[in-house]
Design a protein around this motif. Structure first.
Motif, mmCIF file in Angstrom:
data_model
loop_
_atom_site.group_PDB
_atom_site.id
_atom_site.type_symbol
_atom_site.label_atom_id
_atom_site.label_comp_id
_atom_site.label_asym_id
_atom_site.label_seq_id
_atom_site.Cartn_x
_atom_site.Cartn_y
_atom_site.Cartn_z
ATOM 1 N N ARG A 111 61.642 51.005 -10.019
ATOM 2 C CA ARG A 111 62.583 51.353 -8.959
ATOM 3 C C ARG A 111 63.509 50.205 -8.574
ATOM 4 O O ARG A 111 64.609 50.438 -8.090
ATOM 5 C CB ARG A 111 61.812 51.801 -7.697
ATOM 6 N N SER A 112 63.044 48.975 -8.774
ATOM 7 C CA SER A 112 63.846 47.819 -8.383
ATOM 8 C C SER A 112 63.899 46.796 -9.520
ATOM 9 O O SER A 112 62.862 46.362 -10.025
ATOM 10 C CB SER A 112 63.244 47.178 -7.119
ATOM 11 N N LEU A 113 65.133 46.390 -9.886
ATOM 12 C CA LEU A 113 65.349 45.398 -10.939
ATOM 13 C C LEU A 113 66.354 44.376 -10.437
ATOM 14 O O LEU A 113 67.407 44.744 -9.920
ATOM 15 C CB LEU A 113 65.872 46.075 -12.213
ATOM 16 N N ASP A 114 66.024 43.104 -10.598
ATOM 17 C CA ASP A 114 66.920 42.038 -10.142
ATOM 18 C C ASP A 114 67.290 41.138 -11.324
ATOM 19 O O ASP A 114 66.407 40.534 -11.956
ATOM 20 C CB ASP A 114 66.240 41.201 -9.056
ATOM 21 N N LEU A 115 68.587 41.082 -11.622
ATOM 22 C CA LEU A 115 69.115 40.238 -12.699
ATOM 23 C C LEU A 115 70.174 39.274 -12.169
ATOM 24 O O LEU A 115 71.020 38.776 -12.914
ATOM 25 C CB LEU A 115 69.724 41.114 -13.801
ATOM 26 N N PHE A 116 70.122 39.005 -10.881
ATOM 27 C CA PHE A 116 71.109 38.129 -10.240
ATOM 28 C C PHE A 116 71.148 36.768 -10.948
ATOM 29 O O PHE A 116 70.110 36.188 -11.284
ATOM 30 C CB PHE A 116 70.740 37.954 -8.765
ATOM 31 N N ASN A 117 72.354 36.253 -11.158
ATOM 32 C CA ASN A 117 72.574 34.954 -11.813
ATOM 33 C C ASN A 117 72.213 34.942 -13.293
ATOM 34 O O ASN A 117 72.023 33.874 -13.887
ATOM 35 C CB ASN A 117 71.811 33.825 -11.107
ATOM 36 N N CYS A 118 72.083 36.129 -13.893
ATOM 37 C CA CYS A 118 71.944 36.224 -15.350
ATOM 38 C C CYS A 118 73.333 36.509 -15.932
ATOM 39 O O CYS A 118 74.156 37.181 -15.290
ATOM 40 C CB CYS A 118 70.982 37.335 -15.741
ATOM 41 N N ASP A 119 73.595 36.053 -17.136
ATOM 42 C CA ASP A 119 74.919 36.226 -17.735
ATOM 43 C C ASP A 119 75.304 37.697 -17.922
ATOM 44 O O ASP A 119 76.491 38.045 -17.892
ATOM 45 C CB ASP A 119 74.971 35.514 -19.094
ATOM 46 N N VAL A 120 74.312 38.557 -18.083
ATOM 47 C CA VAL A 120 74.588 39.969 -18.315
ATOM 48 C C VAL A 120 75.334 40.612 -17.136
ATOM 49 O O VAL A 120 76.046 41.610 -17.304
ATOM 50 C CB VAL A 120 73.262 40.718 -18.605
ATOM 51 N N THR A 121 75.200 40.051 -15.966
ATOM 52 C CA THR A 121 75.824 40.642 -14.772
ATOM 53 C C THR A 121 77.342 40.466 -14.748
ATOM 54 O O THR A 121 78.015 41.073 -13.919
ATOM 55 C CB THR A 121 75.237 40.012 -13.491
ATOM 56 N N THR A 122 77.885 39.656 -15.662
ATOM 57 C CA THR A 122 79.339 39.429 -15.683
ATOM 58 C C THR A 122 80.092 40.554 -16.405
ATOM 59 O O THR A 122 81.324 40.609 -16.332
ATOM 60 C CB THR A 122 79.653 38.082 -16.365
ATOM 61 N N GLN A 132 72.527 53.992 -15.812
ATOM 62 C CA GLN A 132 72.532 55.113 -16.742
ATOM 63 C C GLN A 132 71.291 55.120 -17.625
ATOM 64 O O GLN A 132 70.656 56.165 -17.808
ATOM 65 C CB GLN A 132 73.795 55.068 -17.624
ATOM 66 N N PHE A 133 70.931 53.984 -18.206
ATOM 67 C CA PHE A 133 69.787 54.021 -19.133
ATOM 68 C C PHE A 133 68.449 53.747 -18.449
ATOM 69 O O PHE A 133 67.404 53.782 -19.100
ATOM 70 C CB PHE A 133 70.012 53.094 -20.341
ATOM 71 N N LEU A 134 68.471 53.512 -17.125
ATOM 72 C CA LEU A 134 67.228 53.422 -16.357
ATOM 73 C C LEU A 134 67.295 54.430 -15.208
ATOM 74 O O LEU A 134 67.531 54.065 -14.055
ATOM 75 C CB LEU A 134 67.020 52.010 -15.810
ATOM 76 N N PRO A 135 67.103 55.711 -15.492
ATOM 77 C CA PRO A 135 67.274 56.762 -14.473
ATOM 78 C C PRO A 135 66.324 56.652 -13.286
ATOM 79 O O PRO A 135 66.643 57.141 -12.199
ATOM 80 C CB PRO A 135 67.026 58.057 -15.260
ATOM 81 N N SER A 136 65.166 56.031 -13.465
ATOM 82 C CA SER A 136 64.224 55.897 -12.347
ATOM 83 C C SER A 136 64.647 54.789 -11.378
ATOM 84 O O SER A 136 64.143 54.722 -10.254
ATOM 85 C CB SER A 136 62.815 55.589 -12.869
ATOM 86 N N LEU A 137 65.578 53.949 -11.796
ATOM 87 C CA LEU A 137 65.971 52.783 -10.998
ATOM 88 C C LEU A 137 66.725 53.206 -9.745
ATOM 89 O O LEU A 137 67.646 54.023 -9.792
ATOM 90 C CB LEU A 137 66.857 51.859 -11.838
ATOM 91 N N LYS A 138 66.329 52.642 -8.618
ATOM 92 C CA LYS A 138 66.988 52.921 -7.348
ATOM 93 C C LYS A 138 67.809 51.729 -6.868
ATOM 94 O O LYS A 138 68.865 51.901 -6.251
ATOM 95 C CB LYS A 138 65.954 53.311 -6.288
ATOM 96 N N TYR A 139 67.329 50.520 -7.140
ATOM 97 C CA TYR A 139 68.030 49.315 -6.679
ATOM 98 C C TYR A 139 68.219 48.330 -7.823
ATOM 99 O O TYR A 139 67.271 48.022 -8.561
ATOM 100 C CB TYR A 139 67.247 48.630 -5.549
ATOM 101 N N LEU A 140 69.448 47.828 -7.952
ATOM 102 C CA LEU A 140 69.782 46.811 -8.940
ATOM 103 C C LEU A 140 70.402 45.630 -8.217
ATOM 104 O O LEU A 140 71.410 45.789 -7.520
ATOM 105 C CB LEU A 140 70.768 47.384 -9.981
ATOM 106 N N ASP A 141 69.749 44.483 -8.342
ATOM 107 C CA ASP A 141 70.195 43.262 -7.644
ATOM 108 C C ASP A 141 70.285 43.462 -6.130
ATOM 109 O O ASP A 141 71.176 42.919 -5.458
ATOM 110 C CB ASP A 141 71.551 42.796 -8.189
ATOM 111 N N GLY A 142 69.399 44.275 -5.603
ATOM 112 C CA GLY A 142 69.321 44.453 -4.154
ATOM 113 C C GLY A 142 70.202 45.550 -3.585
ATOM 114 O O GLY A 142 70.233 45.735 -2.356
#
Length: 242
Positions: A111-122, A132-142
Motif C-alpha cells: 500500500r505504501s512505497l517510498d522512492l524519494f531521492n532515488c534517480d527514478v523519481t526524475t 499503473q503497474f502497482l494497482p494495490s498501491l495507495k501512497y507513493l512517496d507519501g
C-alpha cells in the motif's frame, strides 16, 4: 550486523521477535539475519551501507520494511518470500529506472512505497507509471494518486479500519440496554406505587387512632360525671356520722 542482531534479541528466540531495528550497523550485505525470524513483522535497516539484498531471509509475516539511505540499485526479487509486505521504504537508494521495480508487482498487499531521492523519481511519467503497474498501491512517496498527503499510520501500511480500532456497535447490546432501562422504569413505578399504598394505609391507621382517642375522651368525661354525682352522697353520709 551479527553482533547487533544478538544485542537486539535480548535473550529471546528468533521466532519470538516481531520487530527488529538494525539501523546504522555497517554491512554491505545481509549477514546474521536468518529464516528463523518467522514472526518478524517490522524490520528496519536504515543507513546500513547495503549495496544489495543478497541473502535476505524468508520472512513470511513481514509487513513493514525500512531500507532507506543505503546503496541498493536492484535485486528486489530477494524480497519475494515476504508476500504480506504492505509498506516498503527505498528512499535514498540508487534505483534509476522503472524496470528495477518490476519484482514489486508480486506484492498484492503493498500500500505504501517510498522512492524519494532515488534517480527514478526524475522521470516525467514516474508517478503515473508506478501507480499503473502497482494497482494495490495507495501512497507513493507519501502522497496518493491525487497528490493528497498520507498520515503517518497510513505510510506504515496500516489499514484505515485498523487505525481506528473501533468496532461497530452491537445492535443486540443496544436492545439489551433498552430492555434494562424498561425494567428499571417498571421497577420504579412499582416502588412508587407501593410507597403510595403504604402512605394511604398509614393515614387509615392514624384515622382509626383518632377515633379511639375520642372514645377515650368520652369515657373520661363519663367518669368525671359519675364522680360529681357521687360527691353529694358522700357529703350527706359525713353529716349523719357527725
Amino acid at each position: 550486523m551479527e553482533k547487533r542482531i544478538e544485542l537486539e534479541k535480548r535473550g529471546r528466540n528468533p521466532d519470538q521477535i516481531t520487530e527488529l531495528n538494525l539501523d546504522n550497523c555497517r554491512s554491505t550485505t545481509i549477514v546474521g539475519l536468518t529464516d528463523e525470524f518467522v514472526g518478524l513483522e517490522a524490520l528496519s535497516l536504515i543507513n546500513v551501507g547495503l549495496t544489495s539484498l543478497k541473502g535476505f531471509p524468508k520472512l513470511p509475516n513481514l509487513r513493514r520494511l525500512e531500507l532507506s539511505d543505503n546503496r541498493i540499485s536492484g535485486g528486489l526479487n530477494a524480497l519475494s518470500s515476504s508476500t504480506k509486505l504492505t509498506s516498503l521504504n527505498l528512499s535514498g537508494n540508487k534505483i534509476k529506472d522503472l524496470d528495477t521495480l518490476e519484482p514489486l508487482k508480486e506484492f498484492k498487499m503493498l500500500r505504501s512505497l517510498d522512492l524519494f531521492n532515488c534517480d527514478v523519481t526524475t522521470r516525467e511519467d514516474y508517478r503515473e507509471k508506478v501507480f499503473q503497474f502497482l494497482p494495490s498501491l495507495k501512497y507513493l512517496d507519501g502522497y496518493d494518486c491525487d497528490d493528497r498527503e498520507a498520515e503517518d499510520d497510513e505510510l506504515n501500511g496500516n489499514d484505515e479500519d485498523e487505525e481506528s480500532g473501533e468496532e461497530a456497535p452491537d445492535n443486540d447490546e443496544d436492545e439489551g440496554e433498552e430492555e434494562d432501562e424498561g425494567e428499571e422504569d417498571v421497577g420504579l413505578d412499582a416502588i412508587y406505587k407501593d410507597n403510595l399504598d403504604e402512605e394511604s394505609e398509614g393515614e387509615d391507621y392514624e384515622g382509626a387512632g383518632d377515633d379511639s382517642d375520642e372514645d377515650l375522651e368520652e369515657e373520661e368525661d363519663d367518669g368525671e360525671e359519675v364522680e360529681e354525682e357521687e360527691s353529694p352522697a358522700r357529703g350527706k353520709k359525713r353529716k349523719m356520722e357527725d
